[in-house]
Write a protein that holds these residues in place. Structure first.
Motif, PDB file in Angstrom:
ATOM      1  N   THR A 118       0.866  -1.170   0.000  1.00  0.00           N
ATOM      2  CA  THR A 118       0.000   0.000   0.000  1.00  0.00           C
ATOM      3  C   THR A 118       0.910   1.229   0.000  1.00  0.00           C
ATOM      4  OG1 THR A 118      -1.616  -1.185   1.292  1.00  0.00           O
ATOM      5  CG2 THR A 118      -1.801   1.210   1.302  1.00  0.00           C
ATOM      6  N   VAL A 119       0.566   2.229  -0.816  1.00  0.00           N
ATOM      7  CA  VAL A 119       1.432   3.406  -0.966  1.00  0.00           C
ATOM      8  C   VAL A 119       0.661   4.664  -0.602  1.00  0.00           C
ATOM      9  CG1 VAL A 119       2.727   4.820  -2.614  1.00  0.00           C
ATOM     10  CG2 VAL A 119       2.782   2.329  -2.804  1.00  0.00           C
ATOM     11  N   ILE A 120       1.277   5.500   0.218  1.00  0.00           N
ATOM     12  CA  ILE A 120       0.709   6.842   0.435  1.00  0.00           C
ATOM     13  C   ILE A 120       1.773   7.856   0.064  1.00  0.00           C
ATOM     14  CG2 ILE A 120       1.139   6.673   2.948  1.00  0.00           C
ATOM     15  CD1 ILE A 120      -1.444   8.580   3.099  1.00  0.00           C
ATOM     16  N   LEU A 121       1.422   8.739  -0.865  1.00  0.00           N
ATOM     17  CA  LEU A 121       2.394   9.694  -1.405  1.00  0.00           C
ATOM     18  C   LEU A 121       2.073  11.087  -0.888  1.00  0.00           C
ATOM     19  CD1 LEU A 121       3.903   9.796  -4.876  1.00  0.00           C
ATOM     20  CD2 LEU A 121       2.756  11.835  -4.066  1.00  0.00           C
ATOM     21  N   ARG A 122       3.080  11.731  -0.308  1.00  0.00           N
ATOM     22  CA  ARG A 122       2.875  13.077   0.230  1.00  0.00           C
ATOM     23  C   ARG A 122       3.352  14.115  -0.781  1.00  0.00           C
ATOM     24  NH1 ARG A 122       5.623  18.066   1.606  1.00  0.00           N
ATOM     25  NH2 ARG A 122       4.106  19.160   2.842  1.00  0.00           N
ATOM     26  N   SER A 123       2.439  15.026  -1.115  1.00  0.00           N
ATOM     27  CA  SER A 123       2.749  16.089  -2.055  1.00  0.00           C
ATOM     28  C   SER A 123       2.404  17.409  -1.386  1.00  0.00           C
ATOM     29  CB  SER A 123       1.908  15.873  -3.315  1.00  0.00           C
ATOM     30  OG  SER A 123       2.259  16.791  -4.291  1.00  0.00           O
ATOM     31  N   ARG A 124       3.005  18.513  -1.857  1.00  0.00           N
ATOM     32  CA  ARG A 124       2.749  19.787  -1.169  1.00  0.00           C
ATOM     33  C   ARG A 124       1.395  20.392  -1.502  1.00  0.00           C
ATOM     34  NH1 ARG A 124       7.714  23.445  -2.429  1.00  0.00           N
ATOM     35  NH2 ARG A 124       7.454  22.394  -4.410  1.00  0.00           N
ATOM     36  N   THR A 125       0.881  20.105  -2.696  1.00  0.00           N
ATOM     37  CA  THR A 125      -0.400  20.716  -3.086  1.00  0.00           C
ATOM     38  C   THR A 125      -1.373  19.635  -3.553  1.00  0.00           C
ATOM     39  OG1 THR A 125       0.178  20.976  -5.421  1.00  0.00           O
ATOM     40  CG2 THR A 125       0.830  22.774  -3.942  1.00  0.00           C
TER      41      THR A 125
END
Ligand SMILES: NC(=O)c1ccc[n+]([C@@H]2O[C@H](COP(=O)([O-])OP(=O)(O)OC[C@H]3O[C@@H](n4cnc5c(N)ncnc54)[C@H](O)[C@@H]3O)[C@@H](O)[C@H]2O)c1
Length: 284
Positions: free
Chosen positions: A28-35
C-alpha cells in the motif's frame, strides 16, 4: 514484500514512478505532495501509465485496478505515521531534504526505515538529522523508475546491517537489481555518467556537432539507447545542475562544474521534458 505500507515524499518524476513500482510489487502506498493539484496529478499519471500497460497487455484490467487502489495521496506528513518504510524523493537540495527528514522524524512510528532517493548528497549527512540514523540508508532509483532495473543501495556508516538488508530485500521484491554502494557523492552511476553529460554540452558549445548529431553519434557509435541531450532532458536540467554542483563540491574536478549553458537554460525555465522544452521541444 517485506513492507506492507510505504510512504513516498515528493510527487515529481521520480516519486510518481516509484509509487507505481511499489504498488505493483504489492504494498500500500501513500504519497505526500505539497499541493492537492500535484497530488491529483500523480494519481492521474498513475492511471494513464497503468492504462498504457493494459493496452500493451502487460497487466489485465483487474490487476491495473488493484494496483491503482493501493495508491493514495496526501498533503500531510502525519498521514505517513503508520508507514513501515518511507522513501524521500523531493528536489535535489540538501536543506529541503533535511527539512523533510525533520518533519518525518516527528511522526514516524518506531521501527520505520527511512530512505532517500538522492542522486549525490551525503546520506550520512541526512541521517544525522533524525533520531534513529541507524534506520536510514539510500535507495536510489533510476529514471523511469518503472522501467530501469537498477537501484543503488547506499550504505552510510550510520546504517545498521538490518536496515540495509531489509532495503535490499525490498528492492528485490520490487523486481529491481540492487547494487550496494558506498556513501560517496554520485555513488557509481552518476559519478561516471555526469562528466560525460557535461562534456556533451561543452562539445555543443564548441560546435563540434549539433544536438541531434551528438545524440545520433553516441547512439550509433556506442550503442547507447539515447544520446546525452535526450538523457539530460529526461533527467531534468535543474536536477542535472544540482547533481553536477554536488559532485563539483565533493571532488573539485573541473569536469563536474556545470557548463554555463545548463544553468542558463534552467534560469529560462527550460528544464527538459517536465517543462515541455529543453534541448528538444516536447510540444506542451
Ligand atoms: N530525474 C532523475 O532522472 C532522477 C533519477 C534518480 C534520482 N533522482 C532524484 O530524485 C529526487 C527527485 O527528483 P525528481 O526528478 O523527481 O524531481 P522533480 O523536479 O520532478 O520533483 C521534485 C519534487 O520535489 C518537490 N519539492 C520541491 N521543493 C520542495 C520543498 N521545498 N519541500 C517539499 N518538496 C519540494 C516538488 O514539489 C516535486 O514533487 C532528487 O533527489 C533527484 O536527485 C532523480
Amino acid at each position: 514484500m517485506n513492507f506492507q505500507k510505504v510512504g513516498i515524499v515528493g510527487s515529481g518524476i521520480m516519486g510518481s514512478g516509484i509509487a507505481e513500482v511499489v504498488a505493483t510489487a504489492g504494498a500500500t502506498v501513500i504519497l505526500r505532495s505539497r499541493t492537492s493539484q500535484t497530488a491529483d496529478a500523480v494519481l492521474v499519471g498513475l492511471e494513464k501509465s497503468l492504462a498504457r500497460k493494459v493496452a500493451k497487455q502487460l497487466h489485465s484490467h483487474a490487476t491495473a485496478n488493484i494496483i491503482r487502489s493501493r495508491v493514495s495521496a496526501t498533503m500531510e506528513f502525519a498521514d505517513l505515521a503508520d508507514c513501515d518504510l518511507i522513501i524521500e524523493s523531493v528536489v535535489e537540495d540538501l536543506d529541503t531534504k533535511k527539512m523533510v527528514f525533520h518533519e518525518l522524524d516527528q511522526i514516524m512510528k518506531p521501527g520505520t526505515i527511512l530512505t532517500t532517493n538522492t542522486s549525490t548528497l551525503s546520506v550520512a549527512g541526512l541521517a544525522t538529522t533524525i533520531s534513529h540514523p541507524e534506520r536510514v540508508c539510500g535507495l536510489h532509483f533510476f529514471n523511469p523508475a518503472q522501467a530501469m532495473p537498477l537501484v543503488e543501495v547506499v550504505r552510510p556508516l550510520s546504517a545498521s546491517d538490518e536496515t540495509v538488508e531489509a532495503i535490499i530485500e525490498f528492492a528485490l521484491a520490487c523486481g529491481k537489481e540492487p547494487v550496494e554502494v558506498k556513501d560517496q557523492a554520485g555513488f557509481v552511476v552518476n559519478a561516471l555518467l555526469f562528466p560525460y553529460l557535461n562534456h556533451a554540452v561543452r562539445l555543443l558549445g564548441q560546435e563540434v556537432a549539433t544536438i541531434e548529431g551528438i545524440d545520433i553519434a553516441m547512439k550509433g557509435g556506442c550503442g547507447f539507447p539515447m544520446g546525452p541531450f535526450a538523457l539530460l532532458d529526461l533527467i531534468g536540467l535543474d536536477t542535472s545542475v544540482a547533481i553536477l554542483d554536488a559532485l563539483d563540491v565533493a571532488f573539485g574536478d573541473a569536469n563536474f562544474a556545470p557548463e554555463p549553458l545548463l544553468r542558463q537554460m534552467v534560469s529560462e525555465g527550460k528544464l527538459g521534458r517536465k517543462s515541455g522544452s529543453g534541448f528538444y521541444d516536447y510540444g506542451q
